[in-house]
Design an enzyme around this catalytic site. Structure first.
Site, mmCIF file in Angstrom:
data_model
loop_
_atom_site.group_PDB
_atom_site.id
_atom_site.type_symbol
_atom_site.label_atom_id
_atom_site.label_comp_id
_atom_site.label_asym_id
_atom_site.label_seq_id
_atom_site.Cartn_x
_atom_site.Cartn_y
_atom_site.Cartn_z
ATOM 1 N N TYR A 34 40.392 46.125 33.638
ATOM 2 C CA TYR A 34 40.460 46.095 35.101
ATOM 3 C C TYR A 34 41.909 46.134 35.575
ATOM 4 O O TYR A 34 42.266 46.919 36.460
ATOM 5 C CB TYR A 34 39.767 44.833 35.617
ATOM 6 C CG TYR A 34 39.747 44.709 37.118
ATOM 7 C CD1 TYR A 34 38.861 45.457 37.887
ATOM 8 C CD2 TYR A 34 40.611 43.832 37.778
ATOM 9 C CE1 TYR A 34 38.834 45.342 39.268
ATOM 10 C CE2 TYR A 34 40.597 43.706 39.154
ATOM 11 C CZ TYR A 34 39.708 44.464 39.900
ATOM 12 O OH TYR A 34 39.694 44.356 41.274
ATOM 13 N N SER A 88 44.229 46.330 43.529
ATOM 14 C CA SER A 88 44.074 44.884 43.385
ATOM 15 C C SER A 88 45.427 44.303 43.023
ATOM 16 O O SER A 88 46.276 44.990 42.440
ATOM 17 C CB SER A 88 43.068 44.558 42.276
ATOM 18 O OG SER A 88 43.084 43.178 41.954
#
Length: 263
Positions: free
Chosen positions: A166, A150
């Site tokens: 995350y 990501s």
């Protein structure tokens, strides 16, 4: 003879395993691989969602099937590998996509939530990559592993997002990709990562509403969010012979967000 571009991107005769493949980015990538000719196995935790996804893939003319598994559990990952090899045959392409996120201020972030994110987003990628490589790729001296990271793994987020676990996990995925590519290049296994930006299909409705679709799009030089086809090209490049000389790399598919944020 030098192959044509169509031949280089052709995946006929190859088998692909996509985790988190029942919806969102995983299903989009399963479509890309299947449309290029690969037979596709998708996995996720919920059987009903997998059934619907496989029906969608099959309606598109793709040879697809499913196995329910929790990619945070080692025993499920071993079973997933066993069943895929039994039902599909050798695995040529592995897409590590299953993931979790948790929003909380760093100072109050629950440790159990941290562990949940790390177990799925990092440990799960390692265990499944190891299983598939040892049982399908190393001996055959061929394989493609695509890890979904990501742009959150390239740096921090706006303070209101508060996704420390995350971000950390996706940063780990990027370096895991680089280290694995360096070690497994001798087996002709290519390992690369895709770093998606903001895609509505990977965000919860609550998160999307809280952050605002227009506001998120405004951060991107292309002034848009990712859609249901924006990961297809990158996935096919890394999975096919068109990308046979690319390994250990990450590619941001984010409308240019990482350019302006310094990622």
């Amino acid at each position: 003879m030098t192959r044509t571009i169509h031949q280089l991107f052709d995946l006929k005769g190859r088998n692909a395993l996509v985790t988190g493949g029942s919806r969102g980015l995983g299903l989009q990538m399963a479509h890309a691989l299947g449309e290029a000719g690969a037979r596709v196995m998708i996995t996720a935790r919920k059987a009903d969602e997998l059934e619907q996804a496989v029906a969608e893939l099959q309606d598109a003319g793709i040879d697809a099937r499913w196995i329910a598994a929790d990619c945070a559990k080692e025993e499920d990952l071993r079973r997933l590998t066993d069943e895929t090899l039994h039902r599909l045959g050798p695995i040529d392409i592995l897409v590590n996509n299953a993931g979790a996120a948790w929003g909380a201020p760093a100072e109050d972030h629950p440790l159990e939530a941290w562990d949940k994110v790390m177990n799925l987003n990092v440990r799960g990628y390692f265990i499944l990559s190891q299983q598939v490589a040892k049982r399908s790729m190393i001996e055959r001296r061929r394989g493609r592993i695509i890890n979904i990271a990501s742009i959150a793994g390239l740096g921090g987020n706006p303070p209101e997002m508060q996704t420390i676990a995350y971000n950390t996990s996706k940063g780990a995925v990027i370096n895991f990709t680089r280290a694995l590519a360096a070690e497994w290049g001798k087996y002709h296994i290519n390992v690369n990562a895709i770093c998606p930006g903001f895609f509505p299909s990977k965000m919860t409705a609550g998160t999307l509403k809280a952050l605002g679709e227009e506001r998120l799009a405004a951060h991107a030089p292309l002034q848009r969010l990712g859609d249901d086809e924006d990961l297809k090209g990158a996935t096919l490049l890394f999975a096919s012979d068109a990308g046979k000389h690319i390994t250990g790399q990450w590619l941001a598919v984010d409308g240019g967000v990482s350019v302006v944020t310094g990622g």
